[in-house]
Design an enzyme around this catalytic site. Structure first.
Site, PDB file in Angstrom:
ATOM      1  N   GLU A 121      -5.071   2.510  -7.144  1.00 46.21           N
ATOM      2  CA  GLU A 121      -5.225   3.751  -6.192  1.00 46.21           C
ATOM      3  C   GLU A 121      -6.468   4.445  -6.321  1.00 46.21           C
ATOM      4  OE1 GLU A 121      -1.392   5.214  -7.362  1.00 46.21           O
ATOM      5  OE2 GLU A 121      -1.191   5.712  -5.292  1.00 46.21           O
TER       6      GLU A 121
ATOM      7  N   PHE B 220      -1.003   8.699  -2.744  1.00 49.33           N
ATOM      8  CA  PHE B 220       0.151   9.400  -2.690  1.00 49.33           C
ATOM      9  C   PHE B 220       0.010  10.869  -2.693  1.00 49.33           C
ATOM     10  CE2 PHE B 220       4.693  10.593  -4.353  1.00 49.33           C
ATOM     11  CZ  PHE B 220       5.109   9.513  -3.936  1.00 49.33           C
TER      12      PHE B 220
ATOM     13  N   PHE C  92       0.741  -1.187   0.184  1.00 49.95           N
ATOM     14  CA  PHE C  92       0.016   0.024   0.231  1.00 49.95           C
ATOM     15  C   PHE C  92       0.668   1.217  -0.118  1.00 49.95           C
ATOM     16  CE2 PHE C  92      -2.327  -3.341   2.372  1.00 49.95           C
ATOM     17  CZ  PHE C  92      -3.293  -3.589   1.257  1.00 49.95           C
TER      18      PHE C  92
ATOM     19  N   ARG D 221       1.898  15.403  -5.836  1.00 49.12           N
ATOM     20  CA  ARG D 221       0.810  14.974  -6.249  1.00 49.12           C
ATOM     21  C   ARG D 221      -0.620  15.439  -5.715  1.00 49.12           C
ATOM     22  NH1 ARG D 221      -1.410  10.442  -9.390  1.00 49.12           N
ATOM     23  NH2 ARG D 221       0.572  10.012 -10.274  1.00 49.12           N
TER      24      ARG D 221
HETATM   25  N1  MTE Z   1      -3.725  -4.026  -3.490  1.00 50.26           N
HETATM   26  C1  MTE Z   1      -3.381  -5.040  -2.520  1.00 50.26           C
HETATM   27  N2  MTE Z   1      -4.104  -6.269  -2.438  1.00 50.26           N
HETATM   28  N3  MTE Z   1      -2.281  -4.862  -1.765  1.00 50.26           N
HETATM   29  C2  MTE Z   1      -1.872  -3.724  -1.854  1.00 50.26           C
HETATM   30  O1  MTE Z   1      -0.491  -3.445  -1.303  1.00 50.26           O
HETATM   31  N4  MTE Z   1      -1.205  -1.637  -2.870  1.00 50.26           N
HETATM   32  C3  MTE Z   1      -1.887  -0.319  -3.784  1.00 50.26           C
HETATM   33  C4  MTE Z   1      -2.751  -0.970  -4.870  1.00 50.26           C
HETATM   34  N5  MTE Z   1      -3.579  -2.033  -4.528  1.00 50.26           N
HETATM   35  C5  MTE Z   1      -2.077  -2.697  -2.954  1.00 50.26           C
HETATM   36  C6  MTE Z   1      -2.913  -2.750  -3.733  1.00 50.26           C
HETATM   37  C7  MTE Z   1      -0.897   0.600  -4.128  1.00 50.26           C
HETATM   38  S1  MTE Z   1      -0.509   1.818  -2.825  1.00 50.26           S
HETATM   39  C8  MTE Z   1      -0.662   0.576  -5.470  1.00 50.26           C
HETATM   40  S2  MTE Z   1       0.239   2.019  -6.192  1.00 50.26           S
HETATM   41  C9  MTE Z   1      -0.857  -0.229  -6.399  1.00 50.26           C
HETATM   42  O2  MTE Z   1      -1.809  -1.402  -5.921  1.00 50.26           O
HETATM   43  C10 MTE Z   1       0.286  -0.895  -7.060  1.00 50.26           C
HETATM   44  O3  MTE Z   1       0.074  -1.922  -7.812  1.00 50.26           O
HETATM   45  P1  MTE Z   1      -0.166  -1.579  -9.491  1.00 50.26           P
HETATM   46  O4  MTE Z   1       0.266  -0.428 -10.076  1.00 50.26           O
HETATM   47  O5  MTE Z   1      -0.006  -2.839  -9.986  1.00 50.26           O
HETATM   48  O6  MTE Z   1      -1.651  -1.511  -9.390  1.00 50.26           O
HETATM   49 MO1  MOS Z   2       1.313   3.322  -4.299  1.00 45.56          MO
HETATM   50  S1  MOS Z   2       1.185   4.695  -2.636  1.00 45.56           S
HETATM   51  O1  MOS Z   2       1.719   4.288  -5.350  1.00 45.56           O
HETATM   52  O2  MOS Z   2       2.632   2.378  -3.693  1.00 45.56           O
END
Ligand code: MTE
Ligand code: MOS
Length: 770
Positions: A721, A352, A236, A318
């Site tokens: 996000e 973010f 996350f 952002r």
């Molecule tokens: N979903 C799960 N299950 N666990 C995670 O840690 N992180 C989030 C989102 N979804 C997260 C999640 C965050 S902060 C981001 S930036 C994106 O997943 C990153 O992955 P992606 O760019 O492949 O979507």
């Molecule tokens: Mo997600 S806060 O951009 O890892």
């Protein structure tokens, strides 16, 4: 005749997560499950008890005498440079000379057992000299204490326009921080190899940054450090830069002891020592016409950076770029401040800075609507970006893909918003104590890293002679389903079933110089890089097929696990075998960089985003006006995923993000005492949403027939996000419920998180006349 087979599963299919069975059965291997080498050691951290204190001396003698203790490190032991700063230089892994927050790691111990390491850590004697501490954004503003210079995004002449505006409102509102509360805490295993090589297994979103951090600390060339991550148990944003601290300290201990070291933080240490979402103090001065059209805005977004910059400048950027949300504001100045406090350094967290920026403008519009006694949705509709005109953001990017009216309109119709509103009003008319509230929110979220350089990715694809495919790319899996999505893209390129594609652990040795898996762009970037690699191999396979059957290359087609040349066909595996026998390479790298983007950080202008994703939500809450307790009763979500790569995965992302956003805005309160010590460092005091907090009526829809107008991977859109911000509907619904006890037009003063204490206070203020 072949027996009928199930339809081939490629892009856009609701394929389940590649580790779904592993997750629920416990067979998926996380770092803590990995068998350790027999000589491995366990580690524990020594954390500063003070928010700000000079380290006069560190006495390790008693700690080193604990049976089983093998090594101890402080900043003075670092053979390279004590620097793991992701943006600015000079940010230490271990406090050097001074501790700048309560929880700051100052030393670490490695021992034969975890118990011995922890016992020894407790015996490290630090001679502290306490120093005055800055513990709030207000104090930081008064002291002009910042980790980075202010960022100003401006257009037109806001002063003049504010002076001329028929109506002017000002106010202040705050949103709180948030702990990531990933199920798997921060963890790393460092294994020293030959010639000072260091192999690091890290629960990180950013293997390349861990590689750099470890290399800096140990004074090694990057090529001698390999970082691998198969999966994280949630991240996350909390494992974007923070994981480097943990991996760095593990590597230091491994180097000092000459043995493998595992460092796994207990939850309390994790919450004390590593950064969280930035809380923001928001001040605004807005000018309007009598219909609620925004004419001018002067907005200050002051984020609590904590003790160092970490990613704060980018988070603030952002926040600035999302403080417009979906609205056209002709004359505007938004000032972003990165306040330096003696708290843990805040960091990336889903959205973010975007959520905080949108929180600001939605709070402003809610104040405006109440002041004018107009429905919030009416005020919003008068301010939406246009399609032909009034469609340029304050940072100078034209909103070319504006579908916000379509999205909000579809949501409103599908849930019969007027009927729903009437039902809520009728309930409130007959319920003196429990009051309901209803609100919607539109969301526009920019996709790409604000810093153009980061928008690049690499991949590595091998086809084996049986037609099975090995896939590797620079993205990391944290539960979000990136691996299955990229596998689907590769399966689509070869027209084979996704089960033929084996995803493998992310490693700096396979794909180098990667960006963090962040900014929701994991599948956009790595999907395209993997597609490029697959297309290179497919091109070679086409030539072999064409030559074998004497047809032009243009007549070779791939379908359903087979390759066709006029009336002839081979299975994908047979063709792979043929390629090998003709000495044609079945392996390729792939690379992608996002087109069209640019950003000038000095002027806060450019086209930082490749495209926008859109969404809308409506939420109904009930509050108890005697206790301040609240329940979210119903939530209806509509999210734009373009041509979704995997609707089932995207649905999970939308639901999860919404509930996580609810937690940020309602129950998750970080509480520090007056000496800057975090009191809420475990699940008993820090309340994340539980299963019973999920709204009993909870519907999620993906926007239909909405391919991305930009050429993204298979016309999909990022999803990780953006839906978190749909939870702003919950916070606005609480404000709506609070308003129902006061006279029309009363101002609602409610910060986030809207805990029972804050809700009750807001109710009392509104009852008193606002
Ligand atoms: N979903 C799960 N299950 N666990 C995670 O840690 N992180 C989030 C989102 N979804 C997260 C999640 C965050 S902060 C981001 S930036 C994106 O997943 C990153 O992955 P992606 O760019 O492949 O979507
Ligand atoms: Mo997600 S806060 O951009 O890892």
């Amino acid at each position: 005749m072949n027996a009928p087979t199930s339809p081939r599963r490629g892009a856009h299919a609701s394929v389940r997560h590649d580790s779904a069975a592993g997750h629920v059965s416990g067979r998926a291997v996380y770092l803590d499950d990995m068998p350790l080498p027999t000589n491995a050691l366990h580690a524990a951290l020594v954390l500063s008890p003070h928010a700000h204190a000079r380290i006069r001396a560190i006495d390790l003698a008693a700690a080193l005498e604990v049976p089983g203790v093998v090594a101890a490190v402080t900043a003075g032991d670092i053979p390279g440079v004590n620097d793991i700063g992701p943006i600015l230089k000079g940010e230490p892994a271990l406090a050097e000379g001074v501790a700048e927050y309560a929880g700051h790691p100052v030393a670490a111990i490695a021992a034969e057992t975890l118990e011995a390491a922890r016992e020894a850590a407790a015996l490290v004697a630090v001679d502290w000299e306490e120093l005055p501490a800055v513990l709030s954004v207000e104090e930081a503003l008064a002291a002009e204490s910042f980790v980075a210079p202010p960022q100003v995004m401006a257009r037109g002449n806001p002063e003049a326009a504010l002076g001329l505006a028929p109506l002017r409102l000002s106010g202040e509102v705050r949103c709180g921080g948030q702990d990531h509360f990933y199920l798997e805490g921060q963890i790393a295993i460092a294994v020293p190899g030959e010639d000072r090589d260091m192999q690091v297994y890290s629960s990180t979103q950013h293997p390349t940054e861990v590689q750099h951090g470890v290399a800096h600390l140990l004074g090694l060339p990057f090529a001698q450090v390999t970082v691998e991550v198969r999966r994280m148990g949630g991240a996350f944003g909390g494992k974007e830069s923070q994981a480097t601290i943990i991996a760095g300290i593990a590597a230091l201990l491994a180097w000092k002891a000459g043995r493998p070291v595992k460092l796994r933080l207990p939850r309390d240490d994790d919450m004390l020592a590593t950064g969280k979402r930035h809380p923001f103090l928001i001040r605004y001065d807005v000018g309007l016409d009598a219909d609620g059209r925004l004419l001018a805005l002067d907005l200050v977004l002051a984020g609590d950076a904590g003790n160092i910059a970490d990613l704060t400048p980018a988070v603030v950027a952002r926040a600035l770029c999302h403080s417009d949300n979906c609205y056209w504001i002709p004359d505007i100045r938004v000032t972003g401040l990165a306040c330096k406090t003696n708290k843990v350094s805040n960091t990336a967290f889903r959205g973010f800075g975007g959520p905080q920026g949108m929180f600001a403008i939605e709070a402003i519009l809610d104040d405006v609507a109440r002041h004018l006694k107009l429905p919030l949705d009416t005020v919003r509709a008068r301010n939406f970006y246009g399609v032909e005109a009034n469609n340029v953001t304050p940072y100078g990017m034209t909103v070319e893909d504006n579908i916000i009216e379509r999205v909000t309109g579809e949501l409103a119709r599908s849930v019969d918003l007027p009927g729903w509103r009437a039902a809520v009003d009728a309930f409130n008319a007959s319920s003196p104590v429990v009051k309901k509230g209803l609100a919607t929110v539109p969301v526009k979220f920019g996709i790409s890293f604000n810093l153009p350089t980061l928008n690049q990715a690499g991949a590595l694809v091998h086809v084996y002679t049986d037609g099975s495919v090995h896939l590797n790319h620079g993205g990391t899996e944290m539960g979000q389903g990136l691996f299955v999505k990229v596998a689907q893209v590769v399966a689509e390129a070869f027209k084979i079933d996704v089960d033929r594609v084996r995803v493998s652990a992310t490693s700096t040795a396979k794909v180098p110089n990667t960006s963090a898996t962040a900014a929701s762009s994991g599948s956009d970037l790595n999907g395209m890089a993997a597609l490029a690699a697959a297309e290179t191999i497919r091109g070679r396979m086409v030539e072999v097929m064409a030559e074998r059957f004497g047809v032009p290359a243009g007549e070779v087609t791939f379908d359903d696990g087979r390759v066709f040349a006029r009336n002839e066909s081979l299975s994908f595996g047979e063709l792979a075998q043929l390629c090998w026998s003709r000495r044609v390479s079945l392996s390729s790298t792939g690379f992608y960089r996002t087109p069209k983007i640019h950003w000038d950080a000095a002027t806060c202008t450019g086209r930082p985003f490749f495209y926008f994703t859109y969404g809308a939500a409506a939420a109904e809450v009930a509050i108890d006006t005697l206790t301040g307790e609240l329940r979210v009763l119903r939530a209806e979500l509509l999210q734009d995923c373009g041509n979704s790569l995997n609707p089932a995965i995207d649905r999970g992302q939308i639901e999860g993000a919404f509930v996580q956003g609810m937690g940020w805005l309602t129950s998750e309160e970080l509480w520090w005492d007056d000496r800057g010590r975090l009191g809420t460092h475990g699940p008993s005091t820090y309340k994340i949403p539980g299963s019973r907090d999920v709204p009993p009526v909870f519907n999620t829809r993906l926007l239909a027939d909405a391919p991305n107008r930009e050429a993204t991977v298979m016309r999909s859109k990022a999803v990780g996000e953006p839906p978190l911000m749909l939870a702003l509907s919950v916070w606005l619904a609480i404000r709506d419920a609070v308003a129902s006890v006061g006279p029309p037009g009363a101002k609602v003063e409610l910060d986030a998180p809207a805990t029972p204490t804050r809700v009750l206070a807001a109710v009392e203020r509104v009852r008193g006349g606002g």
